[in-house]
Design an enzyme around this catalytic site. Structure first.
Site, PDB file in Angstrom:
ATOM      1  N   ARG A  95     -67.018 -65.831 -19.375  1.00 28.87           N
ATOM      2  CA  ARG A  95     -67.949 -64.745 -19.705  1.00 28.87           C
ATOM      3  C   ARG A  95     -69.364 -65.256 -19.942  1.00 28.87           C
ATOM      4  NH1 ARG A  95     -65.182 -61.406 -23.754  1.00 28.87           N
ATOM      5  NH2 ARG A  95     -64.501 -60.146 -21.991  1.00 28.87           N
ATOM      6  N   LYS A 130     -62.205 -67.418 -15.318  1.00 34.76           N
ATOM      7  CA  LYS A 130     -63.125 -66.448 -15.916  1.00 34.76           C
ATOM      8  C   LYS A 130     -63.942 -67.161 -16.982  1.00 34.76           C
ATOM      9  CE  LYS A 130     -63.571 -62.463 -18.947  1.00 34.76           C
ATOM     10  NZ  LYS A 130     -62.912 -61.535 -19.884  1.00 34.76           N
ATOM     11  N   GLU A 164     -43.217 -72.503 -30.266  1.00 35.74           N
ATOM     12  CA  GLU A 164     -42.149 -72.946 -29.374  1.00 35.74           C
ATOM     13  C   GLU A 164     -41.531 -74.270 -29.789  1.00 35.74           C
ATOM     14  OE1 GLU A 164     -41.524 -73.221 -24.562  1.00 35.74           O
ATOM     15  OE2 GLU A 164     -43.422 -73.889 -25.388  1.00 35.74           O
TER      16      GLU A 164
END
Length: 460
Positions: free
Chosen positions: A426, A424, A239
């Site tokens: 893991r 989240k 970007e």
């Protein structure tokens, strides 16, 4: 080109493998570990091994008679030379004593043939000016990936003794390298280090936020912290131009006023500070790539090149939804499928490079309609694949931008407050990490509540 090259093959090894599989019950389980039907050079041998594979997978008995019947059922018995050819195969081998050696040799010859074919195809694409260069490079990378998978086939199979030995060795390495609980690459934020134990090898991390929330500045802070700790960082910015990233790094590290630096109105002492900071930053082991059309395959190829030189310990990609997903059938895919492929490639890259890969990602507008505008996991754009493949998903949130004077969960005043929500994790716990930032979001530090807030808490 391949027409003028003698393809490597070994028919005697092929007949030895097939003959052993016809004669001994223990031969087929060993052969199928290493070989597929297309790995045989002789077309007749391919057909016979394909029949053997099918029979083995279905649990059927394998001998000269049953294989002959299977080939007859497929309409291929006469194509391979009839029953006599099957009997002849079984008579040309005494036992399966050297079967593994024969199978590995056949696989090696197959890989060499495929390499010759692939390079011939790549040469044709390279001289064809109607083919985009990026597509030719992507096709080359795909070919090499497929050959790498075959070359390493079944090398990942380990018995429990080997696995436990490898696991203890890795745990011992963590014990030796850990510093105050950080076993991976330091993040630059104390509470984030506590939550993650640092960025871990082989993990794909997604940092997601709405536009203008400060994703790039946070990622630069993470990159700078890793590089200052001596780790080689590859920062891929799709970007933003490299020089703009350079500006932000200088502002992160110096006391220069952001507005005056960007407008060219720096005071003499600020200019000296900026120059000195740039000289210090120039020493960091950090590589910047600002190619606006880079794809995940491009990034992976670059990372592999740096890794071969020992210069790739961490990869940051800014950002996922802008990556150019080159593929021959891209016109047949929707955006969600392309993002899924890119995310999966990022995870595979993390495992292959044995380093953390951090992906910046956009959140959709759903959080804008929620009271407090606090993001959640479902706000990820094309979230299914990202949520599935990422080992760690961090959501960036600045409650002051939602018009809140106080953060509802912590009770902290929102002026200069940033929150990283581990939505989240893991391999660990989820939770919130708080950090401080200045008004221009060019300074990021560990969060300490204001003294007046702490005093109010004590009196209350």
């Amino acid at each position: 080109m391949e027409k003028h090259i003698n393809m490597p093959f070994a028919l005697d090894y092929e007949t030895a493998v097939l003959g052993a599989c016809l004669l001994e019950t223990k031969a087929m389980p060993l052969a199928i570990k290493f070989l597929r039907a297309e790995m045989f050079y002789d077309d007749r041998h391919q057909k016979i091994f394909s029949a053997l594979e099918c029979m083995f997978n279905e649990g059927r008995s394998i001998d000269i008679i049953t294989v002959t019947e299977e080939l007859k059922r497929r309409g291929e018995l006469e194509k391979v030379g009839g029953p006599f050819f099957i009997v002849q195969l079984s008579s040309e081998v005494a036992s399966s004593a050297h079967l593994e050696t024969h199978a590995l040799t056949l696989k090696d010859y197959y890989i060499r043939r495929e390499l010759i074919k692939g390079q011939s195809k790549m040469l044709a694409m390279a001289v064809d000016m109607t083919v985009y260069t990026e597509d030719a490079i992507a096709a080359t990378q795909e070919m090499l990936d497929n050959l790498n998978k075959d070359a390493a086939w079944n090398n990942s199979l380990r018995d429990m003794e080997t696995l436990m030995s490898d696991t203890i060795e890795l745990a011992e390495e963590r014990r030796e390298k850990q510093e105050e609980g950080v076993t991976g690459i330091p993040t630059g934020l104390t509470d984030l280090d506590v939550l993650t134990s640092g960025w871990q090898k082989g993990e794909a991390v997604v940092i997601a936020a709405r536009p203008a929330m400060g994703k790039t500045m946070v990622s630069l802070h993470l990159a700078k912290a890793a590089a200052k700790a001596g780790h080689n960082v590859l920062f891929c910015s799709i970007e933003m131009q490299g020089e703009r990233l350079g500006d932000r790094l200088i502002l992160l590290e110096s006391d220069v006023n952001a507005h005056r630096w960007r407008s060219g109105q720096t005071a003499p002492d600020e200019w000296i500070d900026g120059q000195n900071t740039a000289r210090e930053l120039a020493k960091l082991p950090m590589m910047i790539d600002d190619n606006p059309s880079m794809s995940m395959d491009y990034i992976r190829a670059e990372a592999r090149m740096l890794k071969s030189k020992g210069k790739c310990d961490m990869i940051i990609i800014d950002y996922l939804q802008l990556s150019d997903m080159k593929s021959n059938d891209r016109a047949l895919r929707n955006r969600e499928q392309e993002v899924a492929i890119a995310t999966r490639k990022a995870k595979l890259m993390a495992k292959e490079m044995d380093c953390p890969v951090i992906l910046l990602s956009q959140l959709n507008r759903d959080s804008e309609t929620r009271p407090g505008k606090r993001p959640q996991l479902s706000d990820l754009r094309e979230s299914g694949a990202i949520e599935q493949d990422a080992d760690l998903v961090l959501l960036l949130y600045r409650p002051a931008l939602a018009g809140l004077a106080t953060d509802k969960e912590s009770g902290y005043p929102t002026d200069g407050l940033g929150i990283i929500i581990a939505a989240k994790h893991r391999n660990g716990e989820t939770g919130n990490v708080y950090f401080s930032h200045n008004k221009s979001m060019t300074k990021i530090t560990d969060y300490t509540p204001p003294m007046d807030w702490l005093m109010n808490q004590k009196t209350n």
